[in-house]
Write an enzyme that holds these catalytic residues in place. Structure first.
Site, PDB file in Angstrom:
ATOM      1  N   ASP A   1      -8.360  -8.944   4.762  1.00 47.77           N
ATOM      2  CA  ASP A   1      -8.061  -7.803   5.624  1.00 47.77           C
ATOM      3  C   ASP A   1      -9.095  -7.642   6.735  1.00 47.77           C
ATOM      4  OD1 ASP A   1      -6.865  -5.550   6.610  1.00 47.77           O
ATOM      5  OD2 ASP A   1      -7.597  -4.206   5.039  1.00 47.77           O
TER       6      ASP A   1
ATOM      7  N   GLU B   1     -12.323  -1.736  12.524  1.00 54.61           N
ATOM      8  CA  GLU B   1     -12.391  -1.079  11.209  1.00 54.61           C
ATOM      9  C   GLU B   1     -13.539  -1.611  10.346  1.00 54.61           C
ATOM     10  OE1 GLU B   1      -8.756  -1.421   8.995  1.00 54.61           O
ATOM     11  OE2 GLU B   1      -9.614  -0.505   7.203  1.00 54.61           O
TER      12      GLU B   1
ATOM     13  N   GLU C   1       0.826  -1.215   0.000  1.00 50.28           N
ATOM     14  CA  GLU C   1       0.000   0.000   0.000  1.00 50.28           C
ATOM     15  C   GLU C   1       0.862   1.267   0.000  1.00 50.28           C
ATOM     16  OE1 GLU C   1      -2.676  -0.690   3.362  1.00 50.28           O
ATOM     17  OE2 GLU C   1      -4.017  -1.840   2.065  1.00 50.28           O
TER      18      GLU C   1
HETATM   19  C1  GCV Z   1      -2.364   0.790   8.438  1.00 49.33           C
HETATM   20  C2  GCV Z   1      -5.973  -1.876   5.713  1.00 49.33           C
HETATM   21  C3  GCV Z   1      -6.384  -0.608   6.414  1.00 49.33           C
HETATM   22  C4  GCV Z   1      -5.221   0.384   6.441  1.00 49.33           C
HETATM   23  C5  GCV Z   1      -4.024  -0.299   7.120  1.00 49.33           C
HETATM   24  C6  GCV Z   1      -3.696  -1.565   6.349  1.00 49.33           C
HETATM   25  C7  GCV Z   1      -2.571  -2.352   7.011  1.00 49.33           C
HETATM   26  O1  GCV Z   1      -5.759  -1.652   4.347  1.00 49.33           O
HETATM   27  O2  GCV Z   1      -7.508  -0.066   5.794  1.00 49.33           O
HETATM   28  O3  GCV Z   1      -5.645   1.502   7.157  1.00 49.33           O
HETATM   29  O4  GCV Z   1      -2.921   0.543   7.179  1.00 49.33           O
HETATM   30  O5  GCV Z   1      -4.818  -2.398   6.306  1.00 49.33           O
HETATM   31  O6  GCV Z   1      -2.879  -3.272   7.748  1.00 49.33           O
HETATM   32  O7  GCV Z   1      -1.418  -2.052   6.779  1.00 49.33           O
END
Ligand code: GCV
Length: 648
Positions: free
Chosen positions: A346, A374, A267
């Protein structure tokens, strides 16, 4: 600005006994009288026995509390033998003693009086870790409990709240904490720089006193971003040299530092791929730098292509972690721990367990969970994760190494923290059960979710029977309710993109994140035998997950593509299950709100009001989920509801 905080489950109260005599604490010189263990015992006894005269080592005492350290125990192991006249608590080190003292205090608080007990306990996992996604500017990524209490305007904060935090963690058995976001941005990149080291050292020493090792998320490209070098290539000797010097500087000031956590090539975070190197090259270079100090590198396996074309039906995000890391098994240094999210996507409310747990045989592994809700209602919805956590930890990977449950294959468990600077730490009081339970469960996984929840309720809210009954009922059925109204049969990602709150079944369908449901007028789900994902599991799981006739109902739409009239093991069709579960889940949410209302006057007013506001929002949002998801599938499939309910 400093904010008040609640002591949560650590609010000591006088015991039922009217003891007014002399109570003595005895400890030999190898025990630190100023250490956290003895300090906690004194703090608690002073409140629990307000009329007692507390002394050190007096012979004429009628209550005696002995604290000792013994070599025959593992460092974090403890032994308690206690009766009405006091207790003897022995630990393998100051940490073991601290866990023993907390365990003893917990038992007498639960009983309301002195108890007879004999117990010897050793934690199941070596590292029980909280991962904070706190940013240096004070915000928290995916934080639903206020701002960070570690950072304020780019500066690291160490105050009474930090001390309370350390006590809370130690009391439930957590022994490591990563204080900053894995997405290392802004001022956080400089956390390892000279100007921040004195404050890091203070924090590390404070946490260490409570048996907690401080870890930092680092920027893999730090040699460039803060070191002024032209490369962060892990195989360039100058880069290794830079990290070795950095480690020496950090550990000199903070000798108890645990190590680094790294999100690389994921990411948008930098990583070894930029230099044509693999993840073992990246992790091992850092591992060598921290090794002289007993440091560890926790390396995340959350690596996938986040710029996928939705038209590409051959690339499956679920396969990415396995494809990247399974070929590297055995290539990592001994002080590297590969941190694998509990599922391959996730943190959805329902996912299969990640296949890497059953595949990596020569790599130290950590399981990563997410307490921050989340995708599970963001602490506005009640969603107790403990039954799910326990199910995953005890799940059989079917590997040929025995024993083969996840808990046997890992040495660490990490959880993305759900804390912030709100008074109750977790935004919603009920979310405190997830924080407490994560620590308790990873220390003693043989405990049931019911045991832990009951313990947490009593320690937090007292022993009012009605409160205990109502809260356990809500908490224990909350995960199923949330799953029912949001994610039928393992189908995730029906939420709104970006915020991940509320329903939007088309939201992720034409996006770049690899998160599709592929619903059309004929059917729904992804055939993951075709994408190669089911082959990543050991037999008989591979066969079970590949066959829609055998696949467990709750994961059917994760693994298989089926028609809407496909018959489930439950005897219902897929479409009828979707309709029923959405109506039932929503009714359950409405029932939670009524149950909570029945506690008016039995909980502190602020707690009750906070809960009432949140349940109101949960009900509103659950109705939205029910109607949007049912309408979506009704319009696509053309099937009506057997019970004739309104589908919009
Ligand atoms: C910290 C998901 C979340 C992101 C997070 C990522 C991760 O994509 O939405 O906010 O980033 O996981 O675990 O690195």
């Amino acid at each position: 600005m400093k904010k008040e905080s609640s002591p949560l489950w650590l609010e000591y109260k006088p015991l039922n006994t009217a003891f007014a005599g002399r109570a003595a604490i005895r400890c030999p010189s190898r025990v630190d009288r100023q250490g956290a263990a003895v300090t906690e015992l004194i703090t608690a006894l002073k409140i629990m026995l307000p009329a007692a005269e507390l002394t050190f080592g007096a012979d004429s005492a009628s209550l005696i509390f002995e604290a000792d350290i013994a070599d025959f125990l593992d460092p974090e192991e403890y032994m308690i033998s206690a009766d009405e006249r006091g207790a003897s608590v022995i630990g393998g080190s100051e940490s073991g003693l601290l866990y023993g003292i907390f365990a003893y205090l917990r038992e007498i608080r639960l009983a309301g009086s002195f108890v007879r007990m004999n117990r010897r306990v050793r934690p199941a996992l070596e590292l029980r870790m909280l991962d904070h996604w706190d940013n240096a500017d004070g915000s928290v990524e995916r934080g639903y409990s206020g701002e960070s209490f570690f950072f304020e305007d780019g500066k690291l904060v160490v105050n009474e709240r930090t001390e309370m935090y350390a006590r809370l963690l130690a009391s439930c058995g957590i022994n490591s904490a990563v204080i900053n976001n894995v997405n290392v941005r802004g001022e956080a990149v400089r956390l390892i720089c000279e100007e921040n080291i004195p404050q890091l050292a203070r924090l590390s020493a404070l946490l260490h006193r409570w048996g907690i090792a401080l870890y930092l998320s680092i920027d893999f490209s730090a040699p460039v971003s803060v070191g002024g070098m032209r490369t962060a290539d892990p195989l360039d000797p100058a880069v290794g040299y830079w990290w070795s010097n950095k480690a020496r500087e950090l550990w000199k000031a903070a000798p108890d530092l645990g190590g680094f956590l790294v999100k690389a090539d994921s990411e948008g975070q930098p990583g070894p791929y930029a230099y044509g190197r693999d993840h073992a090259d990246g992790a091992n270079m850092l591992a060598r730098a921290v090794k002289p100090y007993g440091g560890r590198i926790i390396w995340r396996a959350f690596v996938y292509n986040c710029t996928q074309d939705w038209r590409d039906t051959r690339t499956d995000r679920a396969c990415a972690g396995f494809r990247t890391f399974a070929p590297l098994d055995g290539h990592f240094d001994a002080n590297v721990i590969l941190q694998v999210k509990n599922g391959p996507m996730d943190f959805q409310v329902r996912e299969p367990v990640h296949p890497l747990f059953g595949a990596m045989k020569h790599t130290a592994l950590a399981a990563e969970f997410q307490l921050a809700q989340e995708y599970t209602g963001q602490q506005l919805h009640v969603c107790c994760l403990l039954p799910m956590l326990r199910e995953i930890l005890l799940w059989n990977t079917c590997t040929d190494i025995q024993p083969g449950r996840v808990i046997d294959r890992i040495c660490a468990a990490a959880a993305v923290s759900n804390t912030g600077d709100s008074f109750c730490w977790t935004g919603s009081e009920l979310a405190g059960a997830n924080l407490y339970g994560f620590g308790r469960l990873t220390f003693e996984p043989q405990l049931t979710a019911e045991d832990i929840i009951d313990e947490w309720i009593t320690l937090t809210f007292g022993r009012d029977e009605k409160v205990r009954e109502v809260l356990s009922e809500i908490l224990l059925s909350s995960h199923k309710a949330y799953e029912d109204y949001t994610a039928p049969l393992g189908l995730g990602w029906l939420c709104k993109p970006a915020t991940h709150y509320g329903p939007d079944p088309w939201g992720y369908e034409f996006d770049r994140w690899g998160t599709y449901n592929r619903a059309d007028r004929d059917g729904v789900g992804i055939d993951r035998a075709k994408t190669g994902f089911t082959a990543m599991y050991n037999e008989p799981l591979r066969e079970l997950y590949s066959d829609p006739e055998k696949c467990p109902d709750e994961l059917l739409l994760f693994f298989c593509r089926v028609r809407y009239d496909h018959l489930l093991h439950s005897g219902k069709t897929v479409i009828q299950h979707i309709y029923d579960s959405h109506f039932e889940g929503c009714e359950r949410a409405e029932e939670f709100a009524r149950l909570w209302d029945s506690l008016e006057g039995r909980l502190p007013a602020e707690v009750f009001d906070n809960g009432r506001r949140r349940f109101k929002e949960q009900v509103r949002c659950a109705r939205e989920w029910r109607d949007v998801i049912n309408a979506f599938f009704h319009r696509l499939s053309g099937f009506s509801d057997e019970q004739g309910r309104k589908l919009y």
